[in-house]
Design an enzyme around this catalytic site. Structure first.
Site, PDB file in Angstrom:
ATOM      1  N   ASN A  19       3.499   2.371   6.495  1.00 45.75           N
ATOM      2  CA  ASN A  19       3.203   1.282   5.564  1.00 45.75           C
ATOM      3  C   ASN A  19       4.451   0.454   5.283  1.00 45.75           C
ATOM      4  OD1 ASN A  19       3.376   3.851   3.965  1.00 45.75           O
ATOM      5  ND2 ASN A  19       3.040   2.590   2.190  1.00 45.75           N
ATOM      6  N   ASP A  20       4.798   0.173   4.068  1.00 42.57           N
ATOM      7  CA  ASP A  20       5.759  -0.890   3.715  1.00 42.57           C
ATOM      8  C   ASP A  20       7.051  -0.920   4.539  1.00 42.57           C
ATOM      9  OD1 ASP A  20       3.947  -0.354   1.699  1.00 42.57           O
ATOM     10  OD2 ASP A  20       5.435  -0.179   0.120  1.00 42.57           O
ATOM     11  N   GLN A  36       8.013   2.855   5.395  1.00 39.68           N
ATOM     12  CA  GLN A  36       7.288   4.029   4.905  1.00 39.68           C
ATOM     13  C   GLN A  36       6.576   4.684   6.086  1.00 39.68           C
ATOM     14  OE1 GLN A  36       6.604   5.074   1.178  1.00 39.68           O
ATOM     15  NE2 GLN A  36       8.688   4.517   1.729  1.00 39.68           N
ATOM     16  N   TYR A  78       9.496   6.942  -1.609  1.00 39.75           N
ATOM     17  CA  TYR A  78       8.722   5.701  -1.643  1.00 39.75           C
ATOM     18  C   TYR A  78       9.605   4.493  -1.352  1.00 39.75           C
ATOM     19  CZ  TYR A  78       4.231   7.584  -3.362  1.00 39.75           C
ATOM     20  OH  TYR A  78       3.017   8.208  -3.484  1.00 39.75           O
ATOM     21  N   SER A  79       9.041   3.298  -1.557  1.00 40.97           N
ATOM     22  CA  SER A  79       9.693   2.083  -1.075  1.00 40.97           C
ATOM     23  C   SER A  79      10.968   1.726  -1.814  1.00 40.97           C
ATOM     24  CB  SER A  79       8.720   0.911  -1.170  1.00 40.97           C
ATOM     25  OG  SER A  79       7.797   1.041  -0.120  1.00 40.97           O
ATOM     26  N   ARG A 146       8.295   1.215  -9.951  1.00 38.19           N
ATOM     27  CA  ARG A 146       8.861   1.591  -8.646  1.00 38.19           C
ATOM     28  C   ARG A 146       9.301   0.404  -7.798  1.00 38.19           C
ATOM     29  NH1 ARG A 146       3.424   3.425  -8.218  1.00 38.19           N
ATOM     30  NH2 ARG A 146       2.079   1.985  -7.075  1.00 38.19           N
ATOM     31  N   ASP A 147       9.765   0.754  -6.598  1.00 40.18           N
ATOM     32  CA  ASP A 147      10.081  -0.188  -5.514  1.00 40.18           C
ATOM     33  C   ASP A 147      11.278  -1.088  -5.834  1.00 40.18           C
ATOM     34  OD1 ASP A 147       7.788   0.939  -4.449  1.00 40.18           O
ATOM     35  OD2 ASP A 147       6.497  -0.726  -5.036  1.00 40.18           O
ATOM     36  N   GLU A 200       3.364  -4.209  -7.490  1.00 40.97           N
ATOM     37  CA  GLU A 200       4.160  -3.388  -6.579  1.00 40.97           C
ATOM     38  C   GLU A 200       5.151  -4.266  -5.816  1.00 40.97           C
ATOM     39  OE1 GLU A 200       1.604   0.418  -5.305  1.00 40.97           O
ATOM     40  OE2 GLU A 200       1.028  -1.362  -4.198  1.00 40.97           O
TER      41      GLU A 200
HETATM   42  C1  FRU Z   1       2.920  -0.238  -1.547  1.00 44.30           C
HETATM   43  C2  FRU Z   1       3.286   1.136  -2.089  1.00 44.30           C
HETATM   44  C3  FRU Z   1       4.556   1.084  -2.920  1.00 44.30           C
HETATM   45  C4  FRU Z   1       5.061   2.493  -2.817  1.00 44.30           C
HETATM   46  C5  FRU Z   1       4.723   2.850  -1.391  1.00 44.30           C
HETATM   47  C6  FRU Z   1       4.407   4.290  -1.136  1.00 44.30           C
HETATM   48  O1  FRU Z   1       2.145  -0.157  -0.402  1.00 44.30           O
HETATM   49  O2  FRU Z   1       2.222   1.684  -2.843  1.00 44.30           O
HETATM   50  O3  FRU Z   1       4.368   0.641  -4.245  1.00 44.30           O
HETATM   51  O4  FRU Z   1       6.423   2.608  -3.065  1.00 44.30           O
HETATM   52  O5  FRU Z   1       3.592   2.040  -1.050  1.00 44.30           O
HETATM   53  O6  FRU Z   1       4.208   4.513   0.222  1.00 44.30           O
END
Ligand code: FRU
Length: 452
Positions: A19-20, A36, A78-79, A146-147, A200
């Site tokens: 993902n991200d 991710q 996470y991100s 987060r992030d 996010e």
């Molecule tokens: C966005 C998210 C972020 C988080 C990450 C976890 O897609 O939900 O907010 O850090 O993915 O994989």
């Protein structure tokens, strides 16, 4: 296992879930693209995978380099983002921890910790350092904060922006500052009515004299042709405390959690996750080929015509192996040898109306000031998406094995598409108010070297 859907010029996982994009930066002569990653699929916790490239054509794939292996990130690294400073790459990300017990994991039971580490090579890292925990965020925040996106402003001033959900289910972005990258002070909170319960992956940057706050709100109601995806990714211009209208980065079906960074030549480049969580549409690559999702092609951002104008990065031209130009005749099926291609449609004058079919069952049209992308069965539940376009002199289509990204007037429509055994690219001009030429460029694959 079948390999029908694997992309040729998009970064994707060898197996499992991607993902991200994370930690995007230019450092030591190379672009660094973390992301991710859960190579064994979503039942395993996520960490960070890692690619590097000098030219966006030749890549090194290092696999997973940051693992969810500490007390502060044991349920997911996470991100987060990268800061290039003092000759090193410094990473800030969110460690996810779910405490054992009967919790809702929104208002209680979850830790979102800010973790810091640094590296000179993206493979060897310093010890993880804990910078912030939920106790450090404003009291009205839920556990979801987060992030971190971190950048430098001036000699000794650092800024960080975080995405948050309040206890009253309002999405927010928290802007912090620091003089030493370790101790952070809250400066400002951004929010906007009717923009969801959680924001996010925020980003914050200057471009063309404008200040931009980018973020991914969750829980926004769709409004006509806008905000039709389950979650959005877009931006507002910032004027003091005020945020302008929220505009989506992408008009298609999936583009989420993007990050921007500066190239050494001053370009601001954006890469997104070519996916979305909790979508109603299918991604058959997961079941059939044991991988799911990829990153979008990198795009440049510019402030132009009062919006963030996006174009594919120039480097992708190096993938072209041939150039074929034809005049499109109404109703004629044009078949080209390779589905992995770039197709540039040029109208003789600005066109206000056309209808074009692509590949197996994709349709793009412009009518009454609305551009529409319509997917058929190969969209696996993706239906149609539109945006306002008065007229245009060109449309640029990037087609890969299982995706299309369509650029028109600085807007982009991105969609995954799953056709069985697709080799060729076909296009039919059903109607058009203007003469239309097509230049077709077959694209070669990325060269990816696996480093283990
Ligand atoms: C966005 C998210 C972020 C988080 C990450 C976890 O897609 O939900 O907010 O850090 O993915 O994989």
């Amino acid at each position: 296992m079948e390999k029908n859907y694997r992309q040729q010029y998009h970064l994707m996982p060898e197996t499992g879930f991607m993902n991200d994009p994370n930690g995007l930066c230019f450092y030591n002569g190379e672009y660094h693209i973390f992301h991710q990653y859960a190579p064994k699929g979503l039942k395993a916790e996520r960490g960070w995978g890692y690619f590097t490239t000098k030219d966006f054509v030749n890549y090194k794939n290092y696999g997973m380099v940051i693992f969810p292996d500490s007390r502060w990130d044991k349920h997911g690294s996470y991100s987060g983002s990268a800061l290039v400073d003092d000759g090193e790459m410094e990473l800030f990300y969110t460690g996810n921890v779910k405490q054992p017990g009967d919790y809702d994991y929104i208002y209680s039971g979850r830790e979102h910790n800010i973790i810091y580490l640094k590296s000179k090579d993206g493979v060897n890292f310093s010890e993880k350092e804990l910078l912030m925990t939920n106790d450090d965020y404003p009291e009205n925040c839920s556990c979801h904060v987060r992030d971190p996106k971190v950048w430098k402003e001036g000699e000794n001033l650092y800024k960080m922006i975080l995405g948050a959900r309040t206890r009253d289910d309002i999405g927010e972005a928290l802007l912090y500052s620091s003089n030493d990258k370790k101790h952070w002070i809250l400066e400002k909170t951004f929010t906007k009515p009717d923009l969801g319960y959680m924001w996010e992956c925020p980003d914050f940057f200057e471009i063309g004299g404008k200040t931009v706050l980018a973020f991914c709100p969750q829980g926004v109601d769709s409004k006509g042709i806008e905000y039709n995806n389950i979650f959005q990714s877009g931006y507002c211009f910032v004027d003091g405390e005020n945020l302008s209208k929220f505009t989506e980065f992408d008009r298609g079906f999936e583009f989420y959690a993007p990050q921007t960074f500066l190239a050494p030549d001053g370009r601001r480049i954006i890469i997104g996750w070519f996916g979305l969580p909790d979508v109603p549409y299918g991604n058959p690559s997961e079941e059939k080929e044991n991988w799911i999702h990829c990153l979008t092609i990198p795009r440049t951002l510019e402030f132009k015509e009062n919006k963030l104008w996006q174009e594919p990065i120039e480097e992708l031209k190096k993938l072209r192996t041939e150039e074929i130009t034809v005049k499109l005749e109404h109703g004629k099926t044009n078949i080209f040898p390779k589905v992995q291609c770039e197709a540039l449609l040029k109208f003789e004058n600005k066109s206000e109306s056309f209808d074009i079919s692509l590949r197996k069952d994709i349709n793009i049209s412009l009518k009454n000031g609305i551009f529409t992308l319509k997917m058929g069965d190969s969209g696996f539940g993706r239906t149609e998406r539109s945006c306002h376009i008065d007229c245009t002199d060109s449309v640029r289509i990037f087609s890969d094995t299982s995706s299309v990204e369509i650029f028109v007037n600085g807007e982009v429509f991105s969609s995954r598409v799953y056709e069985e055994n697709t080799e060729k690219f076909s296009i039919i001009l059903n109607s058009s108010s203007e003469l239309c030429n097509l230049t077709y460029y077959p694209l070669r694959s990325f060269e990816i070297t696996k480093i283990s």
